[in-house]
Write a protein that holds these residues in place. Structure first.
Motif, PDB file in Angstrom:
ATOM      1  N   VAL A  78      21.927  -5.428  -1.818  1.00  0.00           N
ATOM      2  CA  VAL A  78      22.811  -4.101  -1.686  1.00  0.00           C
ATOM      3  C   VAL A  78      22.961  -3.665  -0.520  1.00  0.00           C
ATOM      4  N   SER A  79      24.300  -3.402   0.006  1.00  0.00           N
ATOM      5  CA  SER A  79      24.803  -2.766   1.373  1.00  0.00           C
ATOM      6  C   SER A  79      25.179  -1.349   1.077  1.00  0.00           C
ATOM      7  N   VAL A  80      24.466  -0.538   1.780  1.00  0.00           N
ATOM      8  CA  VAL A  80      24.874   0.872   1.732  1.00  0.00           C
ATOM      9  C   VAL A  80      25.013   1.700   3.154  1.00  0.00           C
ATOM     10  N   ARG A  81      25.216   0.597   4.127  1.00  0.00           N
ATOM     11  CA  ARG A  81      25.280   1.057   5.455  1.00  0.00           C
ATOM     12  C   ARG A  81      26.578   2.013   5.670  1.00  0.00           C
ATOM     13  N   GLY A  82      26.298   3.139   6.350  1.00  0.00           N
ATOM     14  CA  GLY A  82      27.568   3.986   6.601  1.00  0.00           C
ATOM     15  C   GLY A  82      27.729   5.028   5.679  1.00  0.00           C
ATOM     16  N   THR A  83      26.876   4.867   4.366  1.00  0.00           N
ATOM     17  CA  THR A  83      27.017   6.173   3.513  1.00  0.00           C
ATOM     18  C   THR A  83      25.962   7.011   3.766  1.00  0.00           C
ATOM     19  N   GLU A  84      26.212   8.541   3.211  1.00  0.00           N
ATOM     20  CA  GLU A  84      25.026   9.517   3.368  1.00  0.00           C
ATOM     21  C   GLU A  84      24.352   9.669   1.984  1.00  0.00           C
ATOM     22  N   MET A  85      23.229   9.256   2.207  1.00  0.00           N
ATOM     23  CA  MET A  85      22.055   9.366   1.211  1.00  0.00           C
ATOM     24  C   MET A  85      21.618  10.821   1.188  1.00  0.00           C
ATOM     25  N   LYS A  86      21.581  11.236  -0.270  1.00  0.00           N
ATOM     26  CA  LYS A  86      20.861  12.706  -0.210  1.00  0.00           C
ATOM     27  C   LYS A  86      19.994  12.711  -1.286  1.00  0.00           C
ATOM     28  N   THR A  87      19.394  11.472  -1.631  1.00  0.00           N
ATOM     29  CA  THR A  87      18.587  11.511  -2.909  1.00  0.00           C
ATOM     30  C   THR A  87      17.187  12.076  -2.155  1.00  0.00           C
ATOM     31  N   GLN A  88      16.201  12.606  -3.101  1.00  0.00           N
ATOM     32  CA  GLN A  88      15.107  13.175  -2.990  1.00  0.00           C
ATOM     33  C   GLN A  88      13.957  12.711  -3.699  1.00  0.00           C
ATOM     34  N   ASN A  89      14.326  11.596  -4.191  1.00  0.00           N
ATOM     35  CA  ASN A  89      13.290  10.988  -5.115  1.00  0.00           C
ATOM     36  C   ASN A  89      12.399   9.727  -4.569  1.00  0.00           C
ATOM     37  N   VAL A  90      12.442   9.692  -3.205  1.00  0.00           N
ATOM     38  CA  VAL A  90      11.898   8.834  -2.410  1.00  0.00           C
ATOM     39  C   VAL A  90      10.917   9.468  -1.366  1.00  0.00           C
ATOM     40  N   ALA A  91       9.690   8.828  -1.142  1.00  0.00           N
ATOM     41  CA  ALA A  91       8.748   9.389  -0.054  1.00  0.00           C
ATOM     42  C   ALA A  91       8.180   8.028   0.577  1.00  0.00           C
ATOM     43  N   ALA A  92       8.421   8.342   2.016  1.00  0.00           N
ATOM     44  CA  ALA A  92       7.675   7.438   2.696  1.00  0.00           C
ATOM     45  C   ALA A  92       6.068   7.733   2.862  1.00  0.00           C
ATOM     46  N   VAL A  93       5.127   6.640   2.698  1.00  0.00           N
ATOM     47  CA  VAL A  93       3.682   6.993   2.561  1.00  0.00           C
ATOM     48  C   VAL A  93       2.893   5.919   3.430  1.00  0.00           C
ATOM     49  N   SER A  94       1.935   6.596   4.064  1.00  0.00           N
ATOM     50  CA  SER A  94       0.926   5.396   4.700  1.00  0.00           C
ATOM     51  C   SER A  94      -0.133   5.034   3.402  1.00  0.00           C
ATOM     52  N   ILE A  95      -0.357   3.650   3.744  1.00  0.00           N
ATOM     53  CA  ILE A  95      -1.360   3.148   2.610  1.00  0.00           C
ATOM     54  C   ILE A  95      -2.610   2.600   3.369  1.00  0.00           C
ATOM     55  N   SER A  96      -3.772   2.856   2.820  1.00  0.00           N
ATOM     56  CA  SER A  96      -5.051   2.536   3.436  1.00  0.00           C
ATOM     57  C   SER A  96      -5.897   2.056   2.210  1.00  0.00           C
ATOM     58  N   ALA A  97      -6.675   0.997   2.736  1.00  0.00           N
ATOM     59  CA  ALA A  97      -7.527   0.296   1.753  1.00  0.00           C
ATOM     60  C   ALA A  97      -8.790  -0.196   2.386  1.00  0.00           C
ATOM     61  N   THR A  98      -9.876  -0.290   1.931  1.00  0.00           N
ATOM     62  CA  THR A  98     -10.943  -1.072   2.277  1.00  0.00           C
ATOM     63  C   THR A  98     -11.477  -2.413   1.349  1.00  0.00           C
ATOM     64  N   MET A  99     -11.324  -3.490   2.244  1.00  0.00           N
ATOM     65  CA  MET A  99     -11.668  -4.823   1.692  1.00  0.00           C
ATOM     66  C   MET A  99     -12.959  -5.072   1.761  1.00  0.00           C
ATOM     67  N   PRO A 100     -13.900  -5.097   0.634  1.00  0.00           N
ATOM     68  CA  PRO A 100     -15.310  -5.410   0.786  1.00  0.00           C
ATOM     69  C   PRO A 100     -15.471  -6.777   1.513  1.00  0.00           C
ATOM     70  N   PRO A 101     -16.740  -7.150   1.814  1.00  0.00           N
ATOM     71  CA  PRO A 101     -17.038  -8.410   2.240  1.00  0.00           C
ATOM     72  C   PRO A 101     -17.223  -9.203   1.180  1.00  0.00           C
ATOM     73  N   PHE A 102     -17.141 -10.676   1.531  1.00  0.00           N
ATOM     74  CA  PHE A 102     -16.836 -11.706   0.359  1.00  0.00           C
ATOM     75  C   PHE A 102     -15.793 -11.548  -0.531  1.00  0.00           C
ATOM     76  N   ALA A 103     -14.690 -10.645  -0.194  1.00  0.00           N
ATOM     77  CA  ALA A 103     -13.619 -10.533  -1.287  1.00  0.00           C
ATOM     78  C   ALA A 103     -12.842 -11.931  -1.130  1.00  0.00           C
ATOM     79  N   ARG A 104     -12.564 -12.090  -2.256  1.00  0.00           N
ATOM     80  CA  ARG A 104     -11.710 -13.327  -2.740  1.00  0.00           C
ATOM     81  C   ARG A 104     -10.272 -13.117  -2.965  1.00  0.00           C
ATOM     82  N   ALA A 105      -9.423 -14.196  -2.703  1.00  0.00           N
ATOM     83  CA  ALA A 105      -7.845 -14.136  -3.055  1.00  0.00           C
ATOM     84  C   ALA A 105      -7.855 -13.857  -4.497  1.00  0.00           C
TER      85      ALA A 105
END
Length: 370
Positions: A78-105
């Motif tokens: 989807v190409s929306v370059r050059g258009t003005e976006m006014k939506t307020q339904n999206v938020a940028a977030v940081s994600i953090s997690a702790t992977m325990p020892p011996f965690a398997r795929a």
């Protein structure tokens, strides 16, 4: 039949009464040590939460949110370059997690997300698929799913109500492990136990308990490390040795310490705190000033005017009712608390008294101020 039972009880009761009570069991080794190189790993990532009801980032204030949306849409064709976006339904977030020892795929772990922009709430949002990386730059997990908040925010034209933090959320089992951290536990010839609270006495006790069960197996390297290796004719593997060792009980020794949190007025004292001979008097100077002005009325036909005259009442309490408490040599924590309670001190006063006793050299304990 009842007579037979009565006779049996008369024979058993003295033995039960004289049977020694079981000794107090100490903590298990697994609860007071960590295994060297067997640890969790911290993961971090960046992503977008969509589906917010107008509580997301404002694009003019958070250009990185707009750039992330454009890049995501372009990857989907989807190409929306050059258009003005006014939506307020999206938020940028940081994600953090702790992977325990011996965690398997394929196994799942919880993730914590926090808003990076000016979003007012993440309620009702869904995290889009995002990669989680470790400090080495490699991707170890992928996160996605609906977010769950512990707080909320309701706002109207004239008032608002906020409870908890609405810009931080959690996804239970929201990340799937894609890459494992290998540890050759089975091929190791020895392991090092790292004490969570380093102490010479505790380390020596751990080694003694292990060697009592498996002679020649444990050796103290320093106050924080005990090395174990299968010796003395032990025929099992290192894994079977650890399964037996970690359940052994040890009496943990701890230094005399007092932890003080001045912000909340919390005082936590260990059982080994000792007090040298010292006298404590607690009292304070309280001065209260009360103003009760009175109106002065002039005599009739005198031509005077009504005046307000000041009347001041001053009360001074120098705490003379407080007594002097004496703590004898070798006083324990119980004696200290009992004596200070006799003085009627508050937690705030207790903090000041403990610091003063420490400065006088009568408190044989370490004070940790948080």
């Amino acid at each position: 039949m009842q007579s037979v039972l009565r006779v049996l009880w008369l024979l058993i009761a003295p033995a039960v009464a004289l049977a020694p009570l079981p000794a107090h069991a100490g903590p298990r080794i697994k609860d007071i040590v960590d295994i060297e190189n067997v640890r969790s790993n911290q993961l971090v990532g960046y992503g977008l939460v969509v589906g917010l009801a107008g509580t997301g980032d404002r694009m003019r204030n958070t250009p990185f949110t707009e750039e992330s949306m454009l890049a995501m849409l372009e990857r989907m064709g989807v190409s929306v370059r050059g258009t003005e976006m006014k939506t307020q339904n999206v938020a940028a977030v940081s994600i953090s997690a702790t992977m325990p020892p011996f965690a398997r795929a394929g196994s799942q772990i919880d993730v914590q997300i926090s808003s990076l922009g000016d979003a007012s709430s993440l309620q009702g949002g869904t995290l889009l698929v995002s990669s989680l990386r470790a400090l080495d730059g490699e991707i170890y997990a992928v996160a996605q799913g609906p977010v769950a908040l512990s707080g909320f925010k309701a706002q109207g034209a004239g008032a608002s109500v906020t409870r908890g933090v609405s810009t931080s959320a959690r996804i239970a089992g929201g990340a799937i492990i894609e890459r494992e951290v290998n540890f050759a536990f089975k091929s190791a010839s020895s392991l090092k136990l790292a004490l969570k609270n380093p102490d010479f006495t505790t380390a020596q006790r751990i080694a003694a308990v292990i060697n009592q069960r498996f002679p020649g197996t444990a050796e103290v390297l320093d106050p924080a490390t005990v090395e174990i290796a299968p010796r003395g004719g032990f025929s099992g593997s290192l894994i079977s040795l650890m399964s037996d060792v970690e359940n052994l009980e040890v009496n943990v020794d701890q230094p005399a310490r007092i932890v003080i949190n001045e912000a909340s007025g919390t005082v936590v004292m260990g059982s080994d705190v000792q007090i040298s001979p010292v006298a404590i008097a607690q009292g304070g100077l309280t001065i209260s000033v009360t103003e009760t002005p009175v109106a002065s009325q002039p005599a009739p036909l005198s031509g005077g005017t009504t005046a307000v005259l000041p009347r001041t009442s001053i009360n001074v309490d120098d705490g003379s009712g407080k007594s002097l408490a004496l703590l004898k040599d070798g006083a324990s924590l119980k004696s200290l608390v009992s004596g200070l309670n006799t003085l009627g001190v508050s937690p705030r006063d207790l903090i000041t008294i403990l610091q003063a006793v420490k400065s006088a050299g009568a408190l044989q304990a370490e004070i940790v101020v948080q």
